[in-house]
Motif scaffolding. Structure first.
Motif, PDB file in Angstrom:
ATOM      1  N   PRO A   1      11.809  -9.907  46.970  1.00 41.44           N
ATOM      2  CA  PRO A   1      11.464  -9.344  45.708  1.00 41.44           C
ATOM      3  C   PRO A   1      10.100  -9.037  45.668  1.00 41.44           C
ATOM      4  CG  PRO A   1      12.986 -11.399  45.315  1.00 41.44           C
ATOM      5  CD  PRO A   1      12.521 -11.428  46.764  1.00 41.44           C
ATOM      6  N   ILE A   2       9.668  -8.024  44.837  1.00 41.14           N
ATOM      7  CA  ILE A   2       8.197  -7.656  44.461  1.00 41.14           C
ATOM      8  C   ILE A   2       7.822  -8.460  43.489  1.00 41.14           C
ATOM      9  CG2 ILE A   2       6.608  -5.978  43.900  1.00 41.14           C
ATOM     10  CD1 ILE A   2       8.651  -3.965  45.162  1.00 41.14           C
TER      11      ILE A   2
ATOM     12  N   GLY B   1      11.697  -2.479  38.886  1.00 41.42           N
ATOM     13  CA  GLY B   1      11.447  -3.838  39.951  1.00 41.42           C
ATOM     14  C   GLY B   1      11.817  -3.327  41.419  1.00 41.42           C
ATOM     15  N   GLY B   2      11.986  -4.173  42.365  1.00 37.05           N
ATOM     16  CA  GLY B   2      12.159  -3.662  43.814  1.00 37.05           C
ATOM     17  C   GLY B   2      11.883  -4.763  44.625  1.00 37.05           C
ATOM     18  N   LYS B   3      12.340  -4.538  46.084  1.00 37.12           N
ATOM     19  CA  LYS B   3      11.969  -5.362  47.215  1.00 37.12           C
ATOM     20  C   LYS B   3      11.130  -4.508  48.046  1.00 37.12           C
ATOM     21  CE  LYS B   3      16.247  -4.802  48.023  1.00 37.12           C
ATOM     22  NZ  LYS B   3      17.663  -4.770  48.289  1.00 37.12           N
ATOM     23  N   VAL B   4      10.506  -5.723  48.957  1.00 35.11           N
ATOM     24  CA  VAL B   4       9.576  -5.188  50.045  1.00 35.11           C
ATOM     25  C   VAL B   4       9.981  -5.802  51.465  1.00 35.11           C
ATOM     26  CG1 VAL B   4       7.955  -6.905  49.467  1.00 35.11           C
ATOM     27  CG2 VAL B   4       7.359  -4.720  50.659  1.00 35.11           C
ATOM     28  N   THR B   5       9.794  -5.217  52.352  1.00 38.26           N
ATOM     29  CA  THR B   5      10.185  -5.681  53.798  1.00 38.26           C
ATOM     30  C   THR B   5       8.639  -5.349  54.531  1.00 38.26           C
ATOM     31  OG1 THR B   5      11.176  -6.265  55.708  1.00 38.26           O
ATOM     32  CG2 THR B   5      11.259  -3.974  54.719  1.00 38.26           C
ATOM     33  N   GLY B   6       8.288  -6.652  55.139  1.00 40.86           N
ATOM     34  CA  GLY B   6       6.907  -6.308  55.893  1.00 40.86           C
ATOM     35  C   GLY B   6       5.952  -6.049  55.065  1.00 40.86           C
ATOM     36  N   ASP B   7       5.026  -5.137  55.146  1.00 42.83           N
ATOM     37  CA  ASP B   7       3.855  -4.859  54.255  1.00 42.83           C
ATOM     38  C   ASP B   7       4.019  -3.258  53.893  1.00 42.83           C
ATOM     39  OD1 ASP B   7       1.727  -5.330  52.666  1.00 42.83           O
ATOM     40  OD2 ASP B   7       0.397  -4.641  54.189  1.00 42.83           O
ATOM     41  N   THR B   8       5.077  -2.544  54.305  1.00 40.63           N
ATOM     42  CA  THR B   8       4.923  -1.116  54.122  1.00 40.63           C
ATOM     43  C   THR B   8       6.337  -0.395  53.636  1.00 40.63           C
ATOM     44  OG1 THR B   8       5.631  -0.785  56.532  1.00 40.63           O
ATOM     45  CG2 THR B   8       3.200  -0.798  55.986  1.00 40.63           C
ATOM     46  N   LYS B   9       7.397  -1.074  53.770  1.00 45.24           N
ATOM     47  CA  LYS B   9       8.440  -0.539  53.352  1.00 45.24           C
ATOM     48  C   LYS B   9       9.172  -0.928  52.008  1.00 45.24           C
ATOM     49  CE  LYS B   9      12.861   0.464  55.585  1.00 45.24           C
ATOM     50  NZ  LYS B   9      13.835   0.291  56.762  1.00 45.24           N
ATOM     51  N   TYR B  10       9.280  -0.105  50.966  1.00 40.91           N
ATOM     52  CA  TYR B  10       9.545  -0.428  49.541  1.00 40.91           C
ATOM     53  C   TYR B  10      11.024  -0.091  49.262  1.00 40.91           C
ATOM     54  CZ  TYR B  10       4.817  -2.435  49.076  1.00 40.91           C
ATOM     55  OH  TYR B  10       3.853  -3.011  49.381  1.00 40.91           O
ATOM     56  N   MET B  11      11.724  -0.957  48.556  1.00 35.25           N
ATOM     57  CA  MET B  11      12.934  -0.282  47.832  1.00 35.25           C
ATOM     58  C   MET B  11      12.715  -0.366  46.369  1.00 35.25           C
ATOM     59  SD  MET B  11      15.978   1.363  48.237  1.00 35.25           S
ATOM     60  CE  MET B  11      16.243   0.944  49.945  1.00 35.25           C
ATOM     61  N   LEU B  12      12.472   0.689  45.790  1.00 37.05           N
ATOM     62  CA  LEU B  12      12.054   0.844  44.363  1.00 37.05           C
ATOM     63  C   LEU B  12      12.953   1.157  43.284  1.00 37.05           C
ATOM     64  CD1 LEU B  12       8.580   1.947  44.603  1.00 37.05           C
ATOM     65  CD2 LEU B  12       9.021  -0.206  44.728  1.00 37.05           C
ATOM     66  N   THR B  13      13.351   0.433  42.218  1.00 40.66           N
ATOM     67  CA  THR B  13      14.136   0.819  41.092  1.00 40.66           C
ATOM     68  C   THR B  13      13.024   1.563  40.099  1.00 40.66           C
ATOM     69  OG1 THR B  13      15.833  -1.093  41.501  1.00 40.66           O
ATOM     70  CG2 THR B  13      15.661   0.128  39.198  1.00 40.66           C
ATOM     71  N   VAL B  14      13.389   2.592  39.862  1.00 38.04           N
ATOM     72  CA  VAL B  14      12.352   3.462  39.151  1.00 38.04           C
ATOM     73  C   VAL B  14      13.049   4.136  37.986  1.00 38.04           C
ATOM     74  CG1 VAL B  14      10.892   5.607  39.389  1.00 38.04           C
ATOM     75  CG2 VAL B  14      11.075   4.267  41.242  1.00 38.04           C
ATOM     76  N   ASP B  15      12.308   4.007  36.668  1.00 42.03           N
ATOM     77  CA  ASP B  15      12.789   4.829  35.623  1.00 42.03           C
ATOM     78  C   ASP B  15      11.870   6.175  35.639  1.00 42.03           C
ATOM     79  OD1 ASP B  15      13.653   5.382  32.918  1.00 42.03           O
ATOM     80  OD2 ASP B  15      12.238   4.207  32.231  1.00 42.03           O
ATOM     81  N   ALA B  16      12.584   7.233  35.410  1.00 44.73           N
ATOM     82  CA  ALA B  16      12.277   8.517  35.255  1.00 44.73           C
ATOM     83  C   ALA B  16      12.932   9.331  33.841  1.00 44.73           C
ATOM     84  CB  ALA B  16      12.349   9.186  36.445  1.00 44.73           C
ATOM     85  N   LEU B  17      11.922  10.135  33.488  1.00 45.08           N
ATOM     86  CA  LEU B  17      12.726  11.051  32.611  1.00 45.08           C
ATOM     87  C   LEU B  17      13.151  12.274  32.910  1.00 45.08           C
ATOM     88  CD1 LEU B  17       9.649  10.927  29.602  1.00 45.08           C
ATOM     89  CD2 LEU B  17      12.392  10.754  29.392  1.00 45.08           C
ATOM     90  N   ARG B  18      14.394  12.855  32.701  1.00 48.52           N
ATOM     91  CA  ARG B  18      14.843  13.856  33.313  1.00 48.52           C
ATOM     92  C   ARG B  18      14.470  15.201  32.405  1.00 48.52           C
ATOM     93  NH1 ARG B  18      20.886  12.562  34.405  1.00 48.52           N
ATOM     94  NH2 ARG B  18      21.285  14.612  33.620  1.00 48.52           N
ATOM     95  N   ILE B  19      14.680  16.421  32.727  1.00 48.72           N
ATOM     96  CA  ILE B  19      14.243  17.772  31.932  1.00 48.72           C
ATOM     97  C   ILE B  19      14.745  17.640  30.455  1.00 48.72           C
ATOM     98  CG2 ILE B  19      15.846  18.940  32.754  1.00 48.72           C
ATOM     99  CD1 ILE B  19      13.891  21.302  33.102  1.00 48.72           C
ATOM    100  N   ASP B  20      16.185  17.142  30.333  1.00 52.55           N
ATOM    101  CA  ASP B  20      16.437  17.162  28.939  1.00 52.55           C
ATOM    102  C   ASP B  20      16.015  16.046  27.971  1.00 52.55           C
ATOM    103  OD1 ASP B  20      17.764  14.539  29.988  1.00 52.55           O
ATOM    104  OD2 ASP B  20      20.023  15.464  29.866  1.00 52.55           O
ATOM    105  N   GLY B  21      15.065  15.136  28.769  1.00 53.46           N
ATOM    106  CA  GLY B  21      14.515  14.169  27.852  1.00 53.46           C
ATOM    107  C   GLY B  21      15.245  12.675  28.024  1.00 53.46           C
ATOM    108  N   SER B  22      16.204  12.634  28.822  1.00 52.61           N
ATOM    109  CA  SER B  22      16.770  11.331  28.868  1.00 52.61           C
ATOM    110  C   SER B  22      16.366  10.439  29.959  1.00 52.61           C
ATOM    111  CB  SER B  22      18.257  11.641  29.088  1.00 52.61           C
ATOM    112  OG  SER B  22      18.586  12.201  30.137  1.00 52.61           O
TER     113      SER B  22
END
Length: 115
Positions: free
Chosen positions: A31-32, A66-87
């Motif tokens: 875990p990060i 949130g997310g996970k990391v392996t080594g020092d360079t590879k990341y798996m991220l859970t990202v919140d983003a806004l879509r074009i419709d605002g959701s």
């Protein structure tokens, strides 16, 4: 001939027992600890920007949840983003951290689900 075969078999067994487990240990995801770290947030922003370039999704980065990391360079991220419709929508992004001239950038490996 038999001696060569035995040497080869011994080398394969040695690799399987000693070398392969060591390589696998380096790929363990953890875990990060601080997702609010500017580096982590920057990688999340970079992932969304790169996804927009290849898909024309026009997502707007909000934050890394949130997310996970392996080594020092590879990341798996859970990202919140806004879509074009605002959701808001949650995405999973796998990125490789890259450094160039003292600046961190990313290479997008995967981004899902599709926008």
């Amino acid at each position: 001939m038999r001696t060569s075969f035995l040497l080869l078999a011994g080398a394969v067994v040695l690799y399987a027992v000693v070398v392969a487990p060591m390589v696998a240990l380096g790929e363990e995801w953890r875990p990060i600890p601080k997702v609010d770290d500017p580096l982590v947030q920057g990688l999340g922003r970079c992932a969304v920007d790169e996804q927009n370039k290849v898909t024309n999704c026009r997502l707007r980065f909000v934050k890394v949840l949130g997310g996970k990391v392996t080594g020092d360079t590879k990341y798996m991220l859970t990202v919140d983003a806004l879509r074009i419709d605002g959701s808001h929508k949650t995405y999973e992004a796998e990125v490789l951290k890259q450094s160039s001239a003292g600046k961190n950038t990313c290479k997008l490996v995967s981004f899902s689900p599709n926008c």
